[in-house]
Design an enzyme around this catalytic site. Sequence first.
Site, PDB file in Angstrom:
ATOM      1  N   SER A  67     -44.909 141.288 -31.389  1.00 24.38           N
ATOM      2  CA  SER A  67     -43.850 140.529 -32.044  1.00 24.38           C
ATOM      3  C   SER A  67     -42.433 140.950 -31.702  1.00 24.38           C
ATOM      4  O   SER A  67     -41.480 140.293 -32.111  1.00 24.38           O
ATOM      5  CB  SER A  67     -44.032 140.583 -33.567  1.00 24.38           C
ATOM      6  OG  SER A  67     -45.232 139.965 -33.934  1.00 24.38           O
ATOM      7  N   LYS A  69     -34.741 141.484 -38.439  1.00 24.61           N
ATOM      8  CA  LYS A  69     -35.781 140.505 -38.776  1.00 24.61           C
ATOM      9  C   LYS A  69     -35.818 140.298 -40.285  1.00 24.61           C
ATOM     10  O   LYS A  69     -35.567 141.224 -41.066  1.00 24.61           O
ATOM     11  CB  LYS A  69     -37.117 141.046 -38.265  1.00 24.61           C
ATOM     12  CG  LYS A  69     -38.302 140.135 -38.357  1.00 24.61           C
ATOM     13  CD  LYS A  69     -39.496 140.819 -37.710  1.00 24.61           C
ATOM     14  CE  LYS A  69     -40.732 139.946 -37.672  1.00 24.61           C
ATOM     15  NZ  LYS A  69     -41.847 140.608 -36.948  1.00 24.61           N
ATOM     16  N   SER A  99     -43.415 137.404 -33.644  1.00 25.71           N
ATOM     17  CA  SER A  99     -42.855 136.909 -34.888  1.00 25.71           C
ATOM     18  C   SER A  99     -41.372 137.245 -35.055  1.00 25.71           C
ATOM     19  O   SER A  99     -40.740 136.782 -35.997  1.00 25.71           O
ATOM     20  CB  SER A  99     -43.640 137.477 -36.077  1.00 25.71           C
ATOM     21  OG  SER A  99     -43.578 138.877 -36.133  1.00 25.71           O
TER      22      SER A  99
END
EC number: 3.5.1.4
Length: 576
Positions: free
Chosen positions: A242, A143, A218
């Site tokens: 997320s 990420k 996310s």
Amino acid sequence: MANTSLEAPWVPITRRKQGDRDACIPTQWHIPSLYLPKDPPRFEDGLQSVLDVPSKILSQEEIKITEDYTVATLLEAISRKTFSTEKVIDAFCHRAAVAHQLTNCLTEPLFMQAAERARFLDQYLEEHGSTLGPLHGLPVSVKDTFDIKGVDSSTGLAALCFKPADKNAPLVDLLLSLGAVILAKTNVPQALSSLDSINNVFGRTMNPANRLCTAGGSSGGEGVMVAMKGSLVGFGTDLGGSVRIPAMANGVYSFKPSNLRLPYGGQAVLVTEGTSRLGVQPVAGPLARSIDDINFVMQELVPRASLWGEDCVFGEYAQGHLQGAGPDGEVVIGVLRCDGNCTLLPPVDQILSEVASSLKQHPNIKVVEVSTPTAWTQSQSTMSKLMGIDGGVLMGKLLDSMQEPLVPWMQSRFRISKPCPLTEVTQLQTRRAELENEMLQIWSEVDKYGRRTRKLDAIICPVAPHPVPEIERYDALGYTSSFVMFDYPAGTIPIRDVVEQDLHLGQPFEGESLSSWDDSCRALWDEKTVNRKVYLGTPLSVQVVVPRLEDEKLGRVMALIDGVVKGRSTSPKLPE
């Protein structure tokens, strides 16, 4: 193009950042325009799945490398020199580049660095006759929030662009020490606060199976990268869901560990440092194509995590026999259908029933329905307050410094307020402890002598009360965020895709709404506001949850459930 006085400061930064990203993709990897889907996505254009496009572009050898191997078998092939690491990484980088052009999933393509790393690993294997570590040559992505030395951790904010990290995040260093190769960093939502991965700098990441629906957030870019087979394992972070939500949206597996299991430090700083230790600590966790791949990697990471992260404790992650809580060692799995705030929409209730029915067929698994704990219903309000104790002050400053506007989903949700005073934080944490204590009751029972024994090994419940929603319409967090507050390990298992029989076309959804959250959920089924056929082809998943710090049990139970439901196991292994 030069900046003009009419442009807000964020605009030229975005233009330059996107240009730099595009330049990282070699010309020979650009895909023909005929494979590009139509934008913006429209219902009349259909789902526009791009999952099969890479197989039309890659070579047969690249397809074999990126599709035919698990983590274990690929690492074995590299160690035996069936493939060089360089060849493996080149194939995955090519596929990641294709995936990005189809879905906009990358923020920082690291293909040149990955190729250099691969050559180093090949040289090491040649010189030493052994691999660098147990993950030698494993292609992974991370990420955008994870720091990598010399690379931005912009998280899609113009104010953080062109400010490269001066050192690696501890988890990145841990992965590299074991021989992994990091191919890219992946896209996230603005402020990491929405459940649809869109920001002003990099744009929106699209769902590869159905461009009309969200890719989640996310860690949305990670979910897409794994679904498109651009990496074997991806690493995201989870506070509200997320890691689990992008796994649900993209039909892959995920694992949110307990706090203290994997290093979390070295993240982009979007709130006042130290805030998470006052509120709720996010955790890092993997996404992969199978629970076996996740268990393989976790088995290597967890025992070493305390060497790398000051936020970790020593732990084991052994896989083997699963001792159940039943009187004869049966694995006892509770079915938790509703959080008390949002009623399950029909496809989600149906998939939960299908999983429960499959598990009931096996004599060594006991399935029980579990009533909704009041503590679970009430926890969402407390969790929401704990997540907002910083008041969004630092995020607001970052946005204001570049005159950067809020993306649509954030416009009605993001507000800057005064940070929560310490007295209020302590009250919230006191309430949290009360709820944690109440939740203990679902896991155990007390006999007439006051002795407490375990009655449940795990819970299965939804990831969300609705199917994968259309872009901008994901709204229910209660089925995921509460388990972060309780610090329960939780993971996502994809089961099957939505078919037309799941849609109950023409049939209204009955019953009274439970809350304003339920109103939003029901709107996703109201045929006045949505054509239910938009859900066709999107994945249906279940969430598996175990008590705090029982991470290795989560891995075992997920493997058990996945195997039984998908017909890969006739019965769970019980202790001898």
